[in-house]
Design a protein around this motif. Structure first.
Motif, PDB file in Angstrom:
ATOM      1  N   ARG A  77       0.851  -1.195   0.000  1.00  0.00           N
ATOM      2  CA  ARG A  77       0.000   0.000   0.000  1.00  0.00           C
ATOM      3  C   ARG A  77       0.882   1.239   0.000  1.00  0.00           C
ATOM      4  NH1 ARG A  77      -2.998  -2.080   4.649  1.00  0.00           N
ATOM      5  NH2 ARG A  77      -2.381  -0.164   5.724  1.00  0.00           N
ATOM      6  N   ILE A  78       0.434   2.277  -0.673  1.00  0.00           N
ATOM      7  CA  ILE A  78       1.214   3.496  -0.798  1.00  0.00           C
ATOM      8  C   ILE A  78       1.369   4.197   0.546  1.00  0.00           C
ATOM      9  CG2 ILE A  78      -0.813   4.866  -1.370  1.00  0.00           C
ATOM     10  CD1 ILE A  78       2.811   5.277  -2.695  1.00  0.00           C
ATOM     11  N   ASP A  79       0.368   4.083   1.442  1.00  0.00           N
ATOM     12  CA  ASP A  79       0.477   4.746   2.734  1.00  0.00           C
ATOM     13  C   ASP A  79       1.580   4.125   3.576  1.00  0.00           C
ATOM     14  OD1 ASP A  79      -1.247   2.443   2.773  1.00  0.00           O
ATOM     15  OD2 ASP A  79      -1.770   2.956   4.840  1.00  0.00           O
ATOM     16  N   ARG A  80       1.810   2.823   3.422  1.00  0.00           N
ATOM     17  CA  ARG A  80       2.913   2.192   4.139  1.00  0.00           C
ATOM     18  C   ARG A  80       4.263   2.654   3.596  1.00  0.00           C
ATOM     19  NH1 ARG A  80       1.026  -4.164   4.737  1.00  0.00           N
ATOM     20  NH2 ARG A  80      -0.629  -3.821   6.287  1.00  0.00           N
ATOM     21  N   VAL A  81       4.330   2.859   2.287  1.00  0.00           N
ATOM     22  CA  VAL A  81       5.563   3.370   1.691  1.00  0.00           C
ATOM     23  C   VAL A  81       5.866   4.761   2.225  1.00  0.00           C
ATOM     24  CG1 VAL A  81       6.702   4.009  -0.461  1.00  0.00           C
ATOM     25  CG2 VAL A  81       5.233   1.988  -0.388  1.00  0.00           C
ATOM     26  N   LEU A  82       4.864   5.621   2.243  1.00  0.00           N
ATOM     27  CA  LEU A  82       5.074   6.982   2.734  1.00  0.00           C
ATOM     28  C   LEU A  82       5.410   7.004   4.217  1.00  0.00           C
ATOM     29  CD1 LEU A  82       2.169   8.846   0.871  1.00  0.00           C
ATOM     30  CD2 LEU A  82       4.607   8.786   0.282  1.00  0.00           C
ATOM     31  N   SER A  83       4.840   6.071   4.982  1.00  0.00           N
ATOM     32  CA  SER A  83       5.108   6.062   6.425  1.00  0.00           C
ATOM     33  C   SER A  83       6.564   5.752   6.733  1.00  0.00           C
ATOM     34  CB  SER A  83       4.203   5.031   7.110  1.00  0.00           C
ATOM     35  OG  SER A  83       4.558   3.706   6.721  1.00  0.00           O
ATOM     36  N   LEU A  84       7.238   5.038   5.829  1.00  0.00           N
ATOM     37  CA  LEU A  84       8.667   4.767   6.045  1.00  0.00           C
ATOM     38  C   LEU A  84       9.490   6.047   6.051  1.00  0.00           C
ATOM     39  CD1 LEU A  84       9.406   1.589   3.891  1.00  0.00           C
ATOM     40  CD2 LEU A  84       9.369   1.773   6.367  1.00  0.00           C
ATOM     41  N   PHE A  85       9.040   7.060   5.332  1.00  0.00           N
ATOM     42  CA  PHE A  85       9.795   8.303   5.208  1.00  0.00           C
ATOM     43  C   PHE A  85       9.251   9.436   6.072  1.00  0.00           C
ATOM     44  CE2 PHE A  85      10.290   5.966   1.245  1.00  0.00           C
ATOM     45  CZ  PHE A  85      11.663   5.982   1.068  1.00  0.00           C
ATOM     46  N   LEU A  86       7.964   9.385   6.407  1.00  0.00           N
ATOM     47  CA  LEU A  86       7.334  10.549   7.021  1.00  0.00           C
ATOM     48  C   LEU A  86       6.853  10.328   8.441  1.00  0.00           C
ATOM     49  CD1 LEU A  86       5.164  11.666   3.947  1.00  0.00           C
ATOM     50  CD2 LEU A  86       7.467  12.425   4.581  1.00  0.00           C
ATOM     51  N   THR A  87       6.606   9.091   8.852  1.00  0.00           N
ATOM     52  CA  THR A  87       5.967   8.839  10.140  1.00  0.00           C
ATOM     53  C   THR A  87       7.005   8.656  11.240  1.00  0.00           C
ATOM     54  OG1 THR A  87       4.126   7.761   9.019  1.00  0.00           O
ATOM     55  CG2 THR A  87       4.358   7.355  11.390  1.00  0.00           C
ATOM     56  N   PRO A  88       6.972   9.466  12.295  1.00  0.00           N
ATOM     57  CA  PRO A  88       7.833   9.215  13.453  1.00  0.00           C
ATOM     58  C   PRO A  88       7.275   8.074  14.275  1.00  0.00           C
ATOM     59  CG  PRO A  88       6.451  11.133  13.843  1.00  0.00           C
ATOM     60  CD  PRO A  88       6.162  10.663  12.449  1.00  0.00           C
ATOM     61  N   PRO A  89       8.038   7.489  15.214  1.00  0.00           N
ATOM     62  CA  PRO A  89       9.425   7.831  15.530  1.00  0.00           C
ATOM     63  C   PRO A  89      10.403   7.207  14.534  1.00  0.00           C
ATOM     64  CG  PRO A  89       8.692   6.027  16.897  1.00  0.00           C
ATOM     65  CD  PRO A  89       7.496   6.432  16.081  1.00  0.00           C
ATOM     66  N   VAL A  90      11.647   7.642  14.629  1.00  0.00           N
ATOM     67  CA  VAL A  90      12.686   7.123  13.746  1.00  0.00           C
ATOM     68  C   VAL A  90      13.029   5.694  14.151  1.00  0.00           C
ATOM     69  CG1 VAL A  90      15.040   7.427  12.927  1.00  0.00           C
ATOM     70  CG2 VAL A  90      13.599   9.426  13.356  1.00  0.00           C
ATOM     71  N   THR A  91      12.980   4.787  13.213  1.00  0.00           N
ATOM     72  CA  THR A  91      13.301   3.392  13.457  1.00  0.00           C
ATOM     73  C   THR A  91      14.369   2.941  12.475  1.00  0.00           C
ATOM     74  OG1 THR A  91      11.600   2.558  11.940  1.00  0.00           O
ATOM     75  CG2 THR A  91      10.938   2.958  14.230  1.00  0.00           C
ATOM     76  N   LEU A  92      14.821   1.703  12.648  1.00  0.00           N
ATOM     77  CA  LEU A  92      15.812   1.150  11.740  1.00  0.00           C
ATOM     78  C   LEU A  92      15.268   1.085  10.317  1.00  0.00           C
ATOM     79  CD1 LEU A  92      18.572  -0.214  11.292  1.00  0.00           C
ATOM     80  CD2 LEU A  92      17.483  -2.392  11.853  1.00  0.00           C
ATOM     81  N   MET A  93      13.989   0.750  10.170  1.00  0.00           N
ATOM     82  CA  MET A  93      13.395   0.689   8.836  1.00  0.00           C
ATOM     83  C   MET A  93      13.352   2.064   8.187  1.00  0.00           C
ATOM     84  SD  MET A  93      10.304  -2.061   9.179  1.00  0.00           S
ATOM     85  CE  MET A  93      10.634  -3.774   9.609  1.00  0.00           C
ATOM     86  N   ASN A  94      13.036   3.120   8.975  1.00  0.00           N
ATOM     87  CA  ASN A  94      13.032   4.470   8.428  1.00  0.00           C
ATOM     88  C   ASN A  94      14.418   4.867   7.936  1.00  0.00           C
ATOM     89  OD1 ASN A  94      10.914   4.994  11.125  1.00  0.00           O
ATOM     90  ND2 ASN A  94      10.201   5.213   9.032  1.00  0.00           N
ATOM     91  N   THR A 150      17.491  -7.781  14.004  1.00  0.00           N
ATOM     92  CA  THR A 150      16.662  -7.128  15.016  1.00  0.00           C
ATOM     93  C   THR A 150      15.253  -7.688  15.106  1.00  0.00           C
ATOM     94  OG1 THR A 150      16.112  -5.416  13.386  1.00  0.00           O
ATOM     95  CG2 THR A 150      17.943  -4.967  14.885  1.00  0.00           C
ATOM     96  N   LEU A 151      14.891  -8.630  14.237  1.00  0.00           N
ATOM     97  CA  LEU A 151      13.579  -9.270  14.349  1.00  0.00           C
ATOM     98  C   LEU A 151      13.646 -10.357  15.416  1.00  0.00           C
ATOM     99  CD1 LEU A 151      12.574  -9.545  10.584  1.00  0.00           C
ATOM    100  CD2 LEU A 151      11.827  -7.855  12.261  1.00  0.00           C
ATOM    101  N   ALA A 152      13.123 -10.036  16.596  1.00  0.00           N
ATOM    102  CA  ALA A 152      13.278 -10.932  17.739  1.00  0.00           C
ATOM    103  C   ALA A 152      12.515 -12.237  17.582  1.00  0.00           C
ATOM    104  CB  ALA A 152      12.819 -10.228  19.013  1.00  0.00           C
ATOM    105  N   GLY A 153      11.587 -12.317  16.641  1.00  0.00           N
ATOM    106  CA  GLY A 153      10.789 -13.514  16.498  1.00  0.00           C
ATOM    107  C   GLY A 153      11.530 -14.702  15.913  1.00  0.00           C
TER     108      GLY A 153
END
Length: 373
Positions: A77-94, A150-153
Protein backbone atom coordinates in the motif's frame (compact mmCIF):
# COMPACT_ATOMS: atom_id res chain seq x y z
CA UNK A 1 7.22 -15.87 6.68
CA UNK A 2 9.16 -13.90 4.06
CA UNK A 3 8.50 -14.12 0.35
CA UNK A 4 10.60 -13.72 -2.74
CA UNK A 5 10.25 -9.92 -2.70
CA UNK A 6 12.15 -9.59 0.58
CA UNK A 7 14.87 -11.97 -0.58
CA UNK A 8 15.14 -10.05 -3.86
CA UNK A 9 15.46 -6.77 -1.95
CA UNK A 10 18.22 -8.16 0.27
CA UNK A 11 20.14 -9.27 -2.83
CA UNK A 12 19.59 -6.15 -4.92
CA UNK A 13 20.42 -3.81 -2.05
CA UNK A 14 23.68 -5.68 -1.47
CA UNK A 15 24.62 -5.66 -5.15
CA UNK A 16 23.73 -1.99 -5.56
CA UNK A 17 25.52 -0.83 -2.43
CA UNK A 18 28.60 -2.92 -3.20
CA UNK A 19 28.70 -1.72 -6.79
CA UNK A 20 28.48 1.97 -5.85
CA UNK A 21 31.22 1.59 -3.23
CA UNK A 22 33.50 -0.41 -5.55
CA UNK A 23 33.10 1.98 -8.48
CA UNK A 24 33.62 5.03 -6.27
CA UNK A 25 36.76 3.57 -4.69
CA UNK A 26 38.08 2.57 -8.12
CA UNK A 27 37.73 6.16 -9.31
CA UNK A 28 39.19 7.64 -6.12
CA UNK A 29 42.23 5.35 -6.03
CA UNK A 30 42.95 4.30 -9.62
CA UNK A 31 40.99 6.03 -12.38
CA UNK A 32 40.81 9.64 -11.12
CA UNK A 33 38.57 10.77 -13.96
CA UNK A 34 38.75 14.52 -14.70
CA UNK A 35 35.64 16.68 -14.92
CA UNK A 36 34.87 20.16 -16.19
CA UNK A 37 35.16 22.02 -19.47
CA UNK A 38 38.43 20.37 -20.54
CA UNK A 39 37.20 16.76 -20.59
CA UNK A 40 36.20 14.79 -23.67
CA UNK A 41 32.52 15.63 -24.38
CA UNK A 42 31.79 12.34 -26.15
CA UNK A 43 31.31 9.42 -23.75
CA UNK A 44 32.46 6.91 -26.38
CA UNK A 45 35.84 8.67 -26.58
CA UNK A 46 36.56 8.46 -22.88
CA UNK A 47 39.15 6.09 -21.50
CA UNK A 48 37.90 2.49 -21.17
CA UNK A 49 38.46 2.52 -17.41
CA UNK A 50 36.29 5.64 -17.11
CA UNK A 51 33.51 3.96 -19.09
CA UNK A 52 33.88 0.89 -16.86
CA UNK A 53 33.29 2.94 -13.70
CA UNK A 54 30.32 4.72 -15.30
CA UNK A 55 28.75 1.43 -16.35
CA UNK A 56 29.08 -0.10 -12.89
CA UNK A 57 27.54 3.00 -11.30
CA UNK A 58 24.60 2.90 -13.71
CA UNK A 59 24.04 -0.82 -13.12
CA UNK A 60 24.24 -0.35 -9.35
CA UNK A 61 21.74 2.49 -9.49
CA UNK A 62 19.34 0.23 -11.38
CA UNK A 63 19.79 -2.55 -8.82
CA UNK A 64 19.04 -0.17 -5.95
CA UNK A 65 15.95 1.20 -7.70
CA UNK A 66 14.69 -2.31 -8.42
CA UNK A 67 15.33 -3.31 -4.80
CA UNK A 68 13.35 -0.31 -3.61
CA UNK A 69 10.56 -1.41 -5.93
CA UNK A 70 10.58 -4.84 -4.30
CA UNK A 71 10.20 -3.22 -0.89
CA UNK A 72 7.33 -1.09 -2.12
CA UNK A 73 5.63 -4.15 -3.63
CA UNK A 74 6.08 -6.05 -0.36
CA UNK A 75 4.49 -3.19 1.54
CA UNK A 76 1.46 -3.46 -0.72
CA UNK A 77 0.00 0.00 0.00
CA UNK A 78 1.21 3.50 -0.80
CA UNK A 79 0.48 4.75 2.73
CA UNK A 80 2.91 2.19 4.14
CA UNK A 81 5.56 3.37 1.69
CA UNK A 82 5.07 6.98 2.73
CA UNK A 83 5.11 6.06 6.42
CA UNK A 84 8.67 4.77 6.04
CA UNK A 85 9.79 8.30 5.21
CA UNK A 86 7.33 10.55 7.02
CA UNK A 87 5.97 8.84 10.14
CA UNK A 88 7.83 9.21 13.45
CA UNK A 89 9.42 7.83 15.53
CA UNK A 90 12.69 7.12 13.75
CA UNK A 91 13.30 3.39 13.46
CA UNK A 92 15.81 1.15 11.74
CA UNK A 93 13.39 0.69 8.84
CA UNK A 94 13.03 4.47 8.43
CA UNK A 95 16.80 4.97 8.40
CA UNK A 96 17.28 2.11 5.96
CA UNK A 97 14.61 3.42 3.59
CA UNK A 98 16.19 6.88 3.58
CA UNK A 99 19.66 5.40 3.04
CA UNK A 100 18.48 3.34 0.06
CA UNK A 101 16.69 6.34 -1.46
CA UNK A 102 19.64 8.73 -0.99
CA UNK A 103 22.16 6.21 -2.30
CA UNK A 104 20.01 5.59 -5.39
CA UNK A 105 19.83 9.31 -6.14
CA UNK A 106 23.55 9.80 -5.51
CA UNK A 107 24.50 6.83 -7.70
CA UNK A 108 22.31 8.21 -10.49
CA UNK A 109 24.02 11.61 -10.20
CA UNK A 110 27.51 10.04 -10.27
CA UNK A 111 26.59 8.05 -13.37
CA UNK A 112 24.91 11.01 -15.06
CA UNK A 113 27.92 13.29 -14.62
CA UNK A 114 29.96 10.70 -16.52
CA UNK A 115 27.56 9.92 -19.33
CA UNK A 116 26.73 13.57 -20.03
CA UNK A 117 29.04 16.44 -20.79
CA UNK A 118 28.66 18.88 -17.89
CA UNK A 119 31.29 21.62 -18.17
CA UNK A 120 30.35 23.07 -14.80
CA UNK A 121 31.05 19.79 -12.97
CA UNK A 122 34.00 19.95 -10.61
CA UNK A 123 36.33 17.10 -9.73
CA UNK A 124 36.37 18.07 -6.05
CA UNK A 125 32.58 17.94 -5.85
CA UNK A 126 32.57 14.50 -7.48
CA UNK A 127 35.17 13.28 -4.99
CA UNK A 128 33.03 14.48 -2.08
CA UNK A 129 29.99 12.78 -3.60
CA UNK A 130 31.92 9.53 -4.01
CA UNK A 131 33.07 9.59 -0.40
CA UNK A 132 29.50 10.19 0.77
CA UNK A 133 28.31 7.40 -1.53
CA UNK A 134 30.78 4.97 0.05
CA UNK A 135 29.42 5.86 3.50
CA UNK A 136 25.81 5.43 2.41
CA UNK A 137 26.69 2.13 0.72
CA UNK A 138 28.05 0.81 4.02
CA UNK A 139 24.84 1.92 5.78
CA UNK A 140 22.65 0.15 3.22
CA UNK A 141 24.74 -3.04 3.34
CA UNK A 142 24.70 -3.12 7.15
CA UNK A 143 21.00 -2.26 7.30
CA UNK A 144 20.04 -5.22 5.15
CA UNK A 145 21.58 -7.60 7.70
CA UNK A 146 20.44 -5.67 10.78
CA UNK A 147 16.90 -5.79 9.44
CA UNK A 148 16.93 -9.54 10.03
CA UNK A 149 19.02 -9.49 13.21
CA UNK A 150 16.66 -7.13 15.02
CA UNK A 151 13.58 -9.27 14.35
CA UNK A 152 13.28 -10.93 17.74
CA UNK A 153 10.79 -13.51 16.50
CA UNK A 154 13.49 -15.58 14.73
CA UNK A 155 16.36 -16.70 16.93
CA UNK A 156 18.54 -17.81 14.01
CA UNK A 157 18.90 -14.20 12.86
CA UNK A 158 19.82 -12.84 16.29
CA UNK A 159 23.55 -13.46 15.80
CA UNK A 160 25.79 -10.59 14.55
CA UNK A 161 27.20 -13.01 11.98
CA UNK A 162 24.15 -12.32 9.80
CA UNK A 163 24.91 -8.61 9.13
CA UNK A 164 28.62 -9.41 8.87
CA UNK A 165 27.93 -11.97 6.15
CA UNK A 166 25.63 -9.58 4.29
CA UNK A 167 28.19 -6.75 4.37
CA UNK A 168 31.00 -8.99 3.13
CA UNK A 169 28.74 -10.41 0.43
CA UNK A 170 27.87 -6.88 -0.73
CA UNK A 171 31.57 -6.00 -0.94
CA UNK A 172 32.23 -9.15 -2.96
CA UNK A 173 29.37 -8.29 -5.32
CA UNK A 174 30.87 -4.84 -5.88
CA UNK A 175 34.21 -6.36 -6.87
CA UNK A 176 32.38 -8.81 -9.11
CA UNK A 177 30.66 -5.99 -11.00
CA UNK A 178 34.02 -4.41 -11.80
CA UNK A 179 35.42 -7.76 -13.00
CA UNK A 180 32.35 -8.51 -15.08
CA UNK A 181 32.29 -4.99 -16.52
CA UNK A 182 35.85 -5.41 -17.76
CA UNK A 183 34.52 -7.98 -20.23
CA UNK A 184 32.60 -5.23 -22.02
CA UNK A 185 35.30 -2.55 -21.95
CA UNK A 186 38.18 -2.16 -24.35
CA UNK A 187 41.13 -3.66 -22.57
CA UNK A 188 43.90 -1.20 -21.74
CA UNK A 189 46.29 -0.72 -18.87
CA UNK A 190 43.72 1.22 -16.85
CA UNK A 191 41.06 -1.48 -17.15
CA UNK A 192 43.63 -4.14 -16.33
CA UNK A 193 44.65 -2.33 -13.14
CA UNK A 194 41.06 -1.84 -12.01
CA UNK A 195 40.15 -5.47 -12.67
CA UNK A 196 43.33 -6.73 -11.00
CA UNK A 197 42.61 -4.64 -7.91
CA UNK A 198 39.01 -5.90 -7.86
CA UNK A 199 40.17 -9.52 -8.12
CA UNK A 200 42.69 -9.09 -5.28
CA UNK A 201 40.14 -7.34 -3.07
CA UNK A 202 37.50 -9.97 -3.80
CA UNK A 203 39.87 -12.79 -2.89
CA UNK A 204 40.49 -11.14 0.49
CA UNK A 205 36.77 -10.54 1.02
CA UNK A 206 35.94 -14.15 0.17
CA UNK A 207 38.45 -15.38 2.74
CA UNK A 208 36.75 -13.15 5.30
CA UNK A 209 33.37 -14.54 4.17
CA UNK A 210 34.64 -18.07 4.79
CA UNK A 211 35.60 -17.09 8.34
CA UNK A 212 32.24 -15.39 8.91
CA UNK A 213 30.35 -18.39 7.50
CA UNK A 214 32.30 -20.66 9.85
CA UNK A 215 31.34 -18.42 12.77
CA UNK A 216 27.70 -18.51 11.71
CA UNK A 217 27.73 -22.31 11.46
CA UNK A 218 29.43 -22.52 14.87
CA UNK A 219 26.60 -20.43 16.34
CA UNK A 220 24.00 -22.63 14.66
CA UNK A 221 25.62 -25.89 15.74
CA UNK A 222 26.38 -24.75 19.29
CA UNK A 223 22.95 -23.39 20.19
CA UNK A 224 20.57 -25.48 22.26
CA UNK A 225 17.60 -23.24 21.44
CA UNK A 226 14.76 -25.19 19.85
CA UNK A 227 14.26 -22.63 17.11
CA UNK A 228 17.94 -22.57 16.13
CA UNK A 229 18.06 -26.36 16.15
CA UNK A 230 15.10 -26.52 13.77
CA UNK A 231 16.71 -23.88 11.56
CA UNK A 232 19.99 -25.78 11.63
CA UNK A 233 18.26 -28.87 10.29
CA UNK A 234 16.86 -26.83 7.41
CA UNK A 235 20.20 -25.17 6.70
CA UNK A 236 22.40 -28.24 6.87
CA UNK A 237 20.24 -30.91 5.23
CA UNK A 238 16.77 -29.46 4.70
CA UNK A 239 15.09 -27.02 2.31
CA UNK A 240 17.77 -24.35 2.83
CA UNK A 241 20.68 -26.74 2.26
CA UNK A 242 20.74 -26.41 -1.53
CA UNK A 243 21.08 -22.60 -1.68
CA UNK A 244 23.54 -22.67 1.24
CA UNK A 245 25.93 -25.43 0.18
CA UNK A 246 25.63 -25.24 -3.60
CA UNK A 247 24.68 -21.60 -4.11
CA UNK A 248 26.70 -19.87 -1.41
CA UNK A 249 29.54 -22.17 -0.36
CA UNK A 250 30.35 -23.79 -3.72
CA UNK A 251 29.43 -21.05 -6.22
CA UNK A 252 29.93 -17.98 -4.05
CA UNK A 253 33.06 -18.92 -2.09
CA UNK A 254 35.04 -21.92 -3.32
CA UNK A 255 34.80 -21.57 -7.11
CA UNK A 256 35.49 -17.82 -7.47
CA UNK A 257 38.32 -17.97 -4.92
CA UNK A 258 40.04 -20.73 -6.89
CA UNK A 259 39.60 -18.82 -10.17
CA UNK A 260 40.80 -15.49 -8.79
CA UNK A 261 43.80 -16.89 -6.96
CA UNK A 262 44.74 -18.95 -10.01
CA UNK A 263 44.57 -15.91 -12.29
CA UNK A 264 46.54 -13.73 -9.90
CA UNK A 265 49.22 -16.39 -9.46
CA UNK A 266 49.42 -16.77 -13.22
CA UNK A 267 49.82 -13.02 -13.60
CA UNK A 268 52.56 -12.88 -10.97
CA UNK A 269 54.47 -15.70 -12.63
CA UNK A 270 54.28 -14.08 -16.07
CA UNK A 271 55.35 -10.69 -14.74
CA UNK A 272 58.39 -12.25 -13.06
CA UNK A 273 59.29 -14.28 -16.15
CA UNK A 274 59.35 -11.14 -18.27
CA UNK A 275 56.69 -12.24 -20.76
CA UNK A 276 55.35 -9.32 -22.77
CA UNK A 277 51.79 -8.14 -22.19
CA UNK A 278 49.25 -7.20 -24.78
CA UNK A 279 47.75 -3.81 -23.94
CA UNK A 280 44.36 -5.05 -25.15
CA UNK A 281 44.32 -8.05 -22.78
CA UNK A 282 42.52 -7.79 -19.49
CA UNK A 283 41.77 -8.07 -16.63
CA UNK A 284 44.96 -9.93 -15.70
CA UNK A 285 46.79 -9.51 -19.00
CA UNK A 286 47.80 -12.24 -21.44
CA UNK A 287 50.79 -12.72 -23.73
CA UNK A 288 50.44 -11.46 -27.29
CA UNK A 289 50.38 -15.03 -28.60
CA UNK A 290 47.36 -16.04 -26.47
CA UNK A 291 43.71 -15.25 -27.24
CA UNK A 292 42.36 -12.02 -25.78
CA UNK A 293 39.04 -13.49 -24.59
CA UNK A 294 40.44 -16.15 -22.26
CA UNK A 295 41.20 -14.10 -19.11
CA UNK A 296 38.22 -11.79 -19.54
CA UNK A 297 35.84 -14.73 -19.85
CA UNK A 298 37.31 -16.50 -16.84
CA UNK A 299 37.09 -13.41 -14.63
CA UNK A 300 33.55 -12.72 -15.78
CA UNK A 301 32.66 -16.31 -14.89
CA UNK A 302 34.10 -15.80 -11.39
CA UNK A 303 32.03 -12.62 -11.08
CA UNK A 304 28.86 -14.45 -12.10
CA UNK A 305 29.55 -17.14 -9.51
CA UNK A 306 29.92 -14.46 -6.83
CA UNK A 307 26.49 -13.06 -7.70
CA UNK A 308 24.98 -16.56 -7.60
CA UNK A 309 26.52 -17.03 -4.18
CA UNK A 310 24.99 -13.75 -2.97
CA UNK A 311 21.55 -14.99 -3.97
CA UNK A 312 22.19 -18.35 -2.31
CA UNK A 313 23.33 -16.77 0.96
CA UNK A 314 20.25 -14.62 1.35
CA UNK A 315 17.82 -17.30 0.20
CA UNK A 316 19.33 -19.85 2.61
CA UNK A 317 19.36 -17.53 5.64
CA UNK A 318 15.80 -16.35 5.02
CA UNK A 319 14.48 -19.86 4.34
CA UNK A 320 16.22 -21.45 7.33
CA UNK A 321 14.91 -18.86 9.77
CA UNK A 322 11.57 -17.64 8.49
CA UNK A 323 9.81 -20.96 8.14
CA UNK A 324 10.22 -22.03 11.75
CA UNK A 325 7.07 -22.37 13.91
CA UNK A 326 6.62 -19.30 16.09
CA UNK A 327 6.59 -21.18 19.38
CA UNK A 328 10.14 -22.41 18.76
CA UNK A 329 11.42 -18.84 18.57
CA UNK A 330 10.23 -17.68 22.00
CA UNK A 331 13.08 -16.67 24.27
CA UNK A 332 13.67 -18.94 27.24
CA UNK A 333 13.37 -16.09 29.71
CA UNK A 334 10.20 -14.64 28.22
CA UNK A 335 7.86 -17.41 29.36
CA UNK A 336 5.55 -16.29 32.16
CA UNK A 337 3.56 -18.34 34.69
CA UNK A 338 -0.05 -18.65 33.48
CA UNK A 339 -2.76 -17.20 35.59
CA UNK A 340 -5.40 -19.38 37.29
CA UNK A 341 -8.02 -18.35 34.71
CA UNK A 342 -5.65 -19.19 31.83
CA UNK A 343 -4.86 -22.55 33.39
CA UNK A 344 -8.53 -23.33 33.85
CA UNK A 345 -9.23 -22.34 30.27
CA UNK A 346 -6.46 -24.66 29.14
CA UNK A 347 -7.90 -27.57 31.11
CA UNK A 348 -11.31 -27.00 29.60
CA UNK A 349 -9.96 -26.89 26.03
CA UNK A 350 -10.59 -29.86 23.83
CA UNK A 351 -7.63 -31.80 22.40
CA UNK A 352 -8.39 -30.64 18.86
CA UNK A 353 -8.47 -27.00 19.99
CA UNK A 354 -5.16 -27.26 21.80
CA UNK A 355 -3.55 -28.92 18.76
CA UNK A 356 -4.64 -26.04 16.55
CA UNK A 357 -7.35 -27.61 14.41
CA UNK A 358 -9.83 -30.36 13.93
CA UNK A 359 -8.75 -33.95 14.62
CA UNK A 360 -5.51 -32.72 16.14
CA UNK A 361 -4.21 -31.41 12.82
CA UNK A 362 -1.58 -28.70 12.94
CA UNK A 363 -2.71 -25.33 11.60
CA UNK A 364 -1.41 -24.39 8.22
CA UNK A 365 1.43 -21.87 8.16
CA UNK A 366 0.34 -18.45 7.03
CA UNK A 367 2.92 -16.50 5.09
CA UNK A 368 3.20 -12.85 6.04
CA UNK A 369 5.16 -9.99 4.61
CA UNK A 370 7.94 -8.11 6.31
CA UNK A 371 5.52 -5.35 7.18
CA UNK A 372 2.55 -7.36 8.49
CA UNK A 373 1.17 -6.21 11.81
Amino acid sequence: MFGELVTAYLFLAGVGAGGVAAASLADLLLVREPFGADVVPDFAEKRPCERLVAGVLAFSCGALALGAGCLAADLGRIDRVLSLFLTPPVTLMNLGAWAVALLTVLAAALALVRFMYLPWADRRAVVVAEVVACGLAVVVAVYAGLLLQTLAGVRLWSTPWVPVLFVLSAASCGCALLMAGALFAEGDEGVRKVAQAAARADAVVIVAEVAAAAGFLAFVAGSDHAGVEASAASLLHGPAALPWWVGFVACGLAAPLVVEVGCLVRERWRSRSGVGWDARAYPIGVPVSEPRAYPATVMALAAALVLVGAVGLRAAVVEAGAQRPLELQEAEASASVPSENEAAAGLLSTPSEKDGGQDGAAPEREDVTLWSN
